[in-house]
Design a protein around this motif. Structure first.
Motif, PDB file in Angstrom:
ATOM      1  N   ALA A 101      -3.418  -2.599   7.544  1.00 15.22           N
ATOM      2  CA  ALA A 101      -1.663  -3.111   7.890  1.00 15.22           C
ATOM      3  C   ALA A 101      -0.846  -2.043   7.110  1.00 15.22           C
ATOM      4  O   ALA A 101       0.109  -2.680   6.256  1.00 15.22           O
ATOM      5  N   PRO A 102      -1.216  -1.050   6.630  1.00 14.82           N
ATOM      6  CA  PRO A 102      -0.973   0.318   6.745  1.00 14.82           C
ATOM      7  C   PRO A 102       1.135   0.279   6.900  1.00 14.82           C
ATOM      8  O   PRO A 102       0.581  -0.027   7.468  1.00 14.82           O
ATOM      9  N   LEU A 103       1.349   0.666   5.871  1.00 23.04           N
ATOM     10  CA  LEU A 103       3.018   1.056   6.338  1.00 23.04           C
ATOM     11  C   LEU A 103       3.154   2.923   6.755  1.00 23.04           C
ATOM     12  O   LEU A 103       2.727   3.513   6.531  1.00 23.04           O
ATOM     13  N   ARG A 104       3.453   2.513   7.975  1.00 30.06           N
ATOM     14  CA  ARG A 104       3.776   4.287   8.104  1.00 30.06           C
ATOM     15  C   ARG A 104       4.945   5.036   6.659  1.00 30.06           C
ATOM     16  O   ARG A 104       5.181   4.394   6.460  1.00 30.06           O
TER      17      ARG A 104
ATOM     18  N   PRO B  69       4.173  -4.128  -6.057  1.00 30.37           N
ATOM     19  CA  PRO B  69       2.618  -5.104  -6.667  1.00 30.37           C
ATOM     20  C   PRO B  69       1.988  -5.494  -5.351  1.00 30.37           C
ATOM     21  O   PRO B  69       0.495  -6.528  -5.652  1.00 30.37           O
ATOM     22  N   PHE B  70       1.722  -5.229  -4.062  1.00 30.86           N
ATOM     23  CA  PHE B  70       0.976  -5.419  -2.643  1.00 30.86           C
ATOM     24  C   PHE B  70       1.132  -4.356  -2.311  1.00 30.86           C
ATOM     25  O   PHE B  70       1.502  -3.567  -0.783  1.00 30.86           O
ATOM     26  N   CYS B  71       0.189  -3.113  -2.764  1.00 27.57           N
ATOM     27  CA  CYS B  71       0.383  -1.452  -2.355  1.00 27.57           C
ATOM     28  C   CYS B  71      -0.434  -1.318  -1.469  1.00 27.57           C
ATOM     29  O   CYS B  71      -0.176  -0.011  -0.484  1.00 27.57           O
TER      30      CYS B  71
ATOM     31  N   GLY C 169      -1.574   2.700  -0.947  1.00 29.79           N
ATOM     32  CA  GLY C 169      -0.356   3.404  -2.349  1.00 29.79           C
ATOM     33  C   GLY C 169       0.733   3.710  -1.450  1.00 29.79           C
ATOM     34  O   GLY C 169       1.705   4.576  -1.818  1.00 29.79           O
ATOM     35  N   THR C 170       1.364   3.816  -0.056  1.00 29.92           N
ATOM     36  CA  THR C 170       2.578   4.722   0.323  1.00 29.92           C
ATOM     37  C   THR C 170       3.689   4.225  -0.027  1.00 29.92           C
ATOM     38  O   THR C 170       4.329   5.473  -0.238  1.00 29.92           O
ATOM     39  N   ILE C 171       4.251   3.057  -0.497  1.00 34.48           N
ATOM     40  CA  ILE C 171       5.718   3.229  -1.221  1.00 34.48           C
ATOM     41  C   ILE C 171       5.564   3.816  -2.420  1.00 34.48           C
ATOM     42  O   ILE C 171       6.263   4.522  -2.448  1.00 34.48           O
TER      43      ILE C 171
ATOM     44  N   TYR D 105      -0.184  -2.559  -7.559  1.00 31.58           N
ATOM     45  CA  TYR D 105      -0.986  -3.030  -7.795  1.00 31.58           C
ATOM     46  C   TYR D 105      -1.752  -4.146  -7.137  1.00 31.58           C
ATOM     47  O   TYR D 105      -0.765  -3.777  -5.515  1.00 31.58           O
ATOM     48  N   ASP D 106      -3.108  -3.843  -6.596  1.00 34.39           N
ATOM     49  CA  ASP D 106      -3.679  -4.387  -5.643  1.00 34.39           C
ATOM     50  C   ASP D 106      -4.465  -5.530  -5.830  1.00 34.39           C
ATOM     51  O   ASP D 106      -5.254  -4.575  -6.918  1.00 34.39           O
ATOM     52  N   ARG D 107      -4.621  -6.330  -5.932  1.00 33.74           N
ATOM     53  CA  ARG D 107      -5.772  -6.863  -5.238  1.00 33.74           C
ATOM     54  C   ARG D 107      -7.195  -6.870  -5.324  1.00 33.74           C
ATOM     55  O   ARG D 107      -8.700  -7.548  -5.880  1.00 33.74           O
ATOM     56  N   ASP D 108      -7.163  -5.892  -4.337  1.00 36.68           N
ATOM     57  CA  ASP D 108      -7.975  -5.415  -3.526  1.00 36.68           C
ATOM     58  C   ASP D 108      -8.480  -4.056  -4.038  1.00 36.68           C
ATOM     59  O   ASP D 108      -7.815  -3.078  -4.022  1.00 36.68           O
ATOM     60  N   ALA D 109     -10.226  -4.419  -4.743  1.00 36.98           N
ATOM     61  CA  ALA D 109     -10.160  -3.026  -5.475  1.00 36.98           C
ATOM     62  C   ALA D 109     -10.398  -1.797  -4.797  1.00 36.98           C
ATOM     63  O   ALA D 109     -10.530  -0.949  -4.873  1.00 36.98           O
TER      64      ALA D 109
ATOM     65  N   CYS E 258      -5.847  -2.913 -10.565  1.00 34.53           N
ATOM     66  CA  CYS E 258      -6.340  -3.740  -9.139  1.00 34.53           C
ATOM     67  C   CYS E 258      -6.314  -4.945 -10.072  1.00 34.53           C
ATOM     68  O   CYS E 258      -6.156  -5.418 -11.321  1.00 34.53           O
ATOM     69  N   GLN E 259      -5.151  -5.333  -9.611  1.00 34.41           N
ATOM     70  CA  GLN E 259      -4.490  -7.296 -10.174  1.00 34.41           C
ATOM     71  C   GLN E 259      -4.395  -7.645  -9.293  1.00 34.41           C
ATOM     72  O   GLN E 259      -3.024  -7.600  -8.633  1.00 34.41           O
ATOM     73  N   ALA E 260      -3.927  -9.569  -9.716  1.00 36.39           N
ATOM     74  CA  ALA E 260      -3.833 -10.263  -8.298  1.00 36.39           C
ATOM     75  C   ALA E 260      -1.868 -11.215  -8.713  1.00 36.39           C
ATOM     76  O   ALA E 260      -1.933 -10.042 -10.359  1.00 36.39           O
ATOM     77  N   VAL E 261      -1.403 -10.652  -7.627  1.00 35.11           N
ATOM     78  CA  VAL E 261       0.221 -10.526  -8.142  1.00 35.11           C
ATOM     79  C   VAL E 261       0.303 -12.071  -9.296  1.00 35.11           C
ATOM     80  O   VAL E 261       1.038 -11.715  -9.848  1.00 35.11           O
ATOM     81  N   SER E 262      -0.065 -12.577  -9.088  1.00 38.49           N
ATOM     82  CA  SER E 262      -0.287 -14.447 -10.735  1.00 38.49           C
ATOM     83  C   SER E 262      -0.726 -13.349 -11.880  1.00 38.49           C
ATOM     84  O   SER E 262      -0.240 -14.065 -13.063  1.00 38.49           O
TER      85      SER E 262
ATOM     86  N   THR F  73       8.197  -3.386  -1.427  1.00 40.84           N
ATOM     87  CA  THR F  73       7.148  -4.448  -1.656  1.00 40.84           C
ATOM     88  C   THR F  73       6.666  -4.459  -0.105  1.00 40.84           C
ATOM     89  O   THR F  73       8.273  -4.949   0.342  1.00 40.84           O
ATOM     90  N   ASN F  74       5.416  -4.766   0.669  1.00 40.96           N
ATOM     91  CA  ASN F  74       5.731  -5.298   1.832  1.00 40.96           C
ATOM     92  C   ASN F  74       4.372  -6.308   1.608  1.00 40.96           C
ATOM     93  O   ASN F  74       3.221  -5.597   1.512  1.00 40.96           O
ATOM     94  N   PRO F  75       4.419  -7.240   1.006  1.00 37.77           N
ATOM     95  CA  PRO F  75       3.590  -7.939   1.220  1.00 37.77           C
ATOM     96  C   PRO F  75       2.945  -8.864   2.342  1.00 37.77           C
ATOM     97  O   PRO F  75       3.509  -8.748   3.736  1.00 37.77           O
ATOM     98  N   PRO F  76       1.525  -8.989   2.252  1.00 36.09           N
ATOM     99  CA  PRO F  76       0.742  -9.119   3.451  1.00 36.09           C
ATOM    100  C   PRO F  76       1.633 -10.711   4.050  1.00 36.09           C
ATOM    101  O   PRO F  76       2.044 -11.284   3.664  1.00 36.09           O
ATOM    102  N   TYR F  77       1.702 -10.363   5.259  1.00 34.60           N
ATOM    103  CA  TYR F  77       2.829 -11.960   6.726  1.00 34.60           C
ATOM    104  C   TYR F  77       2.283 -11.986   7.395  1.00 34.60           C
ATOM    105  O   TYR F  77       2.549 -12.558   8.565  1.00 34.60           O
TER     106      TYR F  77
HETATM  107  C1  LIG Z   1       0.406  -5.395   3.829  1.00 37.72           C
HETATM  108  S1  LIG Z   1      -0.189  -5.323   2.980  1.00 37.72           S
HETATM  109  C2  LIG Z   1       0.282  -4.041   1.765  1.00 37.72           C
HETATM  110  C3  LIG Z   1       0.010  -1.812   2.656  1.00 37.72           C
HETATM  111  C4  LIG Z   1       0.857  -1.511   2.171  1.00 37.72           C
HETATM  112  N1  LIG Z   1       2.327  -1.360   1.827  1.00 37.72           N
HETATM  113  C5  LIG Z   1       0.380   0.287   2.899  1.00 37.72           C
HETATM  114  O1  LIG Z   1       1.306   1.085   2.810  1.00 37.72           O
HETATM  115  O2  LIG Z   1      -1.189   0.693   2.954  1.00 37.72           O
HETATM  116  C6  LIG Z   1      -1.004  -5.834   1.944  1.00 37.72           C
HETATM  117  C7  LIG Z   1      -1.445  -5.461   0.257  1.00 37.72           C
HETATM  118  O3  LIG Z   1      -1.984  -7.001  -0.411  1.00 37.72           O
HETATM  119  C8  LIG Z   1      -2.973  -7.497  -1.152  1.00 37.72           C
HETATM  120  N2  LIG Z   1      -2.507  -8.812  -1.764  1.00 37.72           N
HETATM  121  C9  LIG Z   1      -3.248  -9.788  -0.807  1.00 37.72           C
HETATM  122  N3  LIG Z   1      -2.107 -11.035  -1.739  1.00 37.72           N
HETATM  123  C10 LIG Z   1      -2.031 -10.893  -2.748  1.00 37.72           C
HETATM  124  C11 LIG Z   1      -2.421 -10.767  -4.195  1.00 37.72           C
HETATM  125  N4  LIG Z   1      -1.937 -12.467  -4.368  1.00 37.72           N
HETATM  126  N5  LIG Z   1      -2.445 -10.272  -5.473  1.00 37.72           N
HETATM  127  C12 LIG Z   1      -2.138  -8.699  -5.284  1.00 37.72           C
HETATM  128  N6  LIG Z   1      -2.593  -8.382  -4.069  1.00 37.72           N
HETATM  129  C13 LIG Z   1      -2.377  -8.326  -2.974  1.00 37.72           C
HETATM  130  C14 LIG Z   1      -3.909  -7.216   0.255  1.00 37.72           C
HETATM  131  O4  LIG Z   1      -4.906  -6.828  -0.590  1.00 37.72           O
HETATM  132  C15 LIG Z   1      -2.977  -5.710   0.759  1.00 37.72           C
HETATM  133  O5  LIG Z   1      -3.610  -4.867   0.636  1.00 37.72           O
END
Ligand SMILES: C[S@@+](CC[C@H](N)C(=O)[O-])C[C@H]1O[C@@H](n2cnc3c(N)ncnc32)[C@H](O)[C@@H]1O
Length: 388
Positions: A187-190, A212-214, A217-219, A272-276, A299-303, A316-320
């Motif tokens: 789900a990348p952002l344009r 925090p949810f990059c 890395g677009t933003i 930051y993103d939790r996904d390596a 690489c780090q979870a938001v917590s 940021t745009n967190p997962p929705y």
């Molecule tokens: C909607 S996507 C962000 C897309 C991004 N703006 C881009 O342009 O590619 C949300 C991201 O949040 C990450 N994510 C989900 N839960 C997370 C958490 N608890 N901590 C950090 N990142 C998390 C996902 O791995 C995903 O890459």
């Protein structure tokens, strides 16, 4: 010398970003076109309305500048002409008189897109066929045939209230494709939406910014390019370079000017993103954008998020839930994110893109200062902007 003739050109952008596009065009000194009305007080050029774009007037040089510099733009089209047409014969005859030679060589392939609204000519394929025929008529002396091809010069034909507007695309690939983002996470952002979000957040381009949810890395990459005044189109080509009117000397001058304005420094920028895998993609994209040394991707979870500076911007745009983490309960994630923001980022601005009011409410932040409605990948979303 480039022609001093004034052109009408239309810059489209994702719906909701019009105020950001308007702010950008002001810095380039463009002149807006006023809407024309016909004898029945109907708007002739509905494309001049401020939904999904706006119309400008200026020399060809401005078309080059718009393509190169406008971060929120999707496409720049130049109006070739407009006329009333109620029969196919009238359409073909009038369209053949347009100055096609400015934008096409005889025999050059074209791709014709038609939209019809409240018009007697409503069959879009038949309209496209007549416009194709009219180009053939225009170049008949050359003996070369004009054909359609998906890769050809895009021609946009719009019939509204029997008024036909014909425009040519000057951009080629859509402008959000800057060229750096070849690796994409979920789900990348344009890129133009990310740039518009950053502008809407009010970021001052000198304070720290974190996402925090990059994802890919677009933003942070768009923020780095903004801070260093790097024109978004600096590393790509544009359709206008194939036009017979193309002036390479003027384009090179514009490009040189854009290169001279680039600054060396950026403020601290973090993704930051939790996904390596997402972090690897962000790093690869940043390297392609020349931003490897300007952004820290972790690489780090938001917590585990802590504030890297006393004040700054979170954008940021967190997962929705629609494409990322579908069917998962995201309420806990937003609540956790909200409490971390309140605990560690009390002097920061926070800007969050989300499609779900309930999730935003779960963050428990104070009432938003501003809410903007946008579209992301066909999904209606809101950008909520708060100052804690
Ligand atoms: C909607 S996507 C962000 C897309 C991004 N703006 C881009 O342009 O590619 C949300 C991201 O949040 C990450 N994510 C989900 N839960 C997370 C958490 N608890 N901590 C950090 N990142 C998390 C996902 O791995 C995903 O890459």
């Amino acid at each position: 010398m480039i022609s001093s003739e004034n052109l009408h050109f239309y810059v489209s952008c994702p719906p909701g970003l019009e105020p950001m596009l308007a702010a950008e065009y002001k810095t380039l000194g463009f002149v807006r076109v006023k809407l024309k009305k016909d004898e029945d007080n109907q708007i002739i050029h509905t494309i001049g309305e401020d939904t999904g774009g706006m119309e400008f007037e200026g020399p060809l040089e401005h078309v080059y500048l718009a393509n190169l510099h406008l971060r929120t733009a999707s496409r720049v089209t130049v109006r070739l002409g407009d006329f009333k047409a109620i029969t196919f014969a009238e359409l073909r005859k009038k369209a053949s008189k347009l100055d096609w030679g400015k934008y096409l060589l005889p025999g050059q392939k074209v791709s014709i897109q038609v939209t019809c609204h409240k018009s007697r000519l409503y069959h879009s394929d038949a309209v496209a066929e007549r416009v194709l025929g009219s180009i053939g008529d225009h170049f008949s002396a050359s003996g070369k045939k004009t054909e359609q091809s998906a890769e050809g010069q895009l021609i946009l034909v719009r019939l509204v209230n029997d008024n036909c507007t014909v425009s040519v695309d000057s951009s080629g690939e859509l402008l959000y494709k800057r060229g750096y983002r070849q690796a994409v996470a979920k789900a990348p952002l344009r890129e133009n939406l990310a740039a518009g979000m950053i502008m809407a957040s009010g970021w001052d381009r000198v304070s720290p910014l974190i996402d925090p949810f990059c994802g890919s890395g677009t933003i942070p990459i768009e923020a780095a390019m903004m801070a260093q005044q790097i024109a978004p189109g600096i590393n790509r080509s544009f359709r206008f370079s194939t036009w017979p009117t193309y002036n390479k000397a003027v384009w090179n001058e514009i490009l040189d000017q854009a290169k001279k304005q680039i600054l060396k420094e950026s403020p601290p920028l973090f993704g930051y993103d939790r996904d390596a895998g997402a972090i690897e993609m962000s790093k690869a994209n940043a390297a392609r954008a020349g931003q490897k040394d300007h952004i820290q991707f972790i690489c780090q979870a938001v917590s585990l998020l802590e504030s890297p500076a006393p004040a700054g911007w979170i954008v940021t745009n967190p997962p929705y839930g629609i494409r990322v983490s579908e069917n998962k309960d995201l309420r806990d994630l937003y609540a956790r994110f909200g409490s971390i923001v309140k605990q560690h980022f009390s002097a920061w601005h926070v800007s969050v893109l989300c499609n779900d009011d309930q999730l935003i409410t779960n963050m428990g932040l104070q009432k938003p200062q501003k809410t903007i409605r946008l579209m992301n990948g066909g999904i209606s979303v809101k950008q909520v902007i708060c100052f804690l």
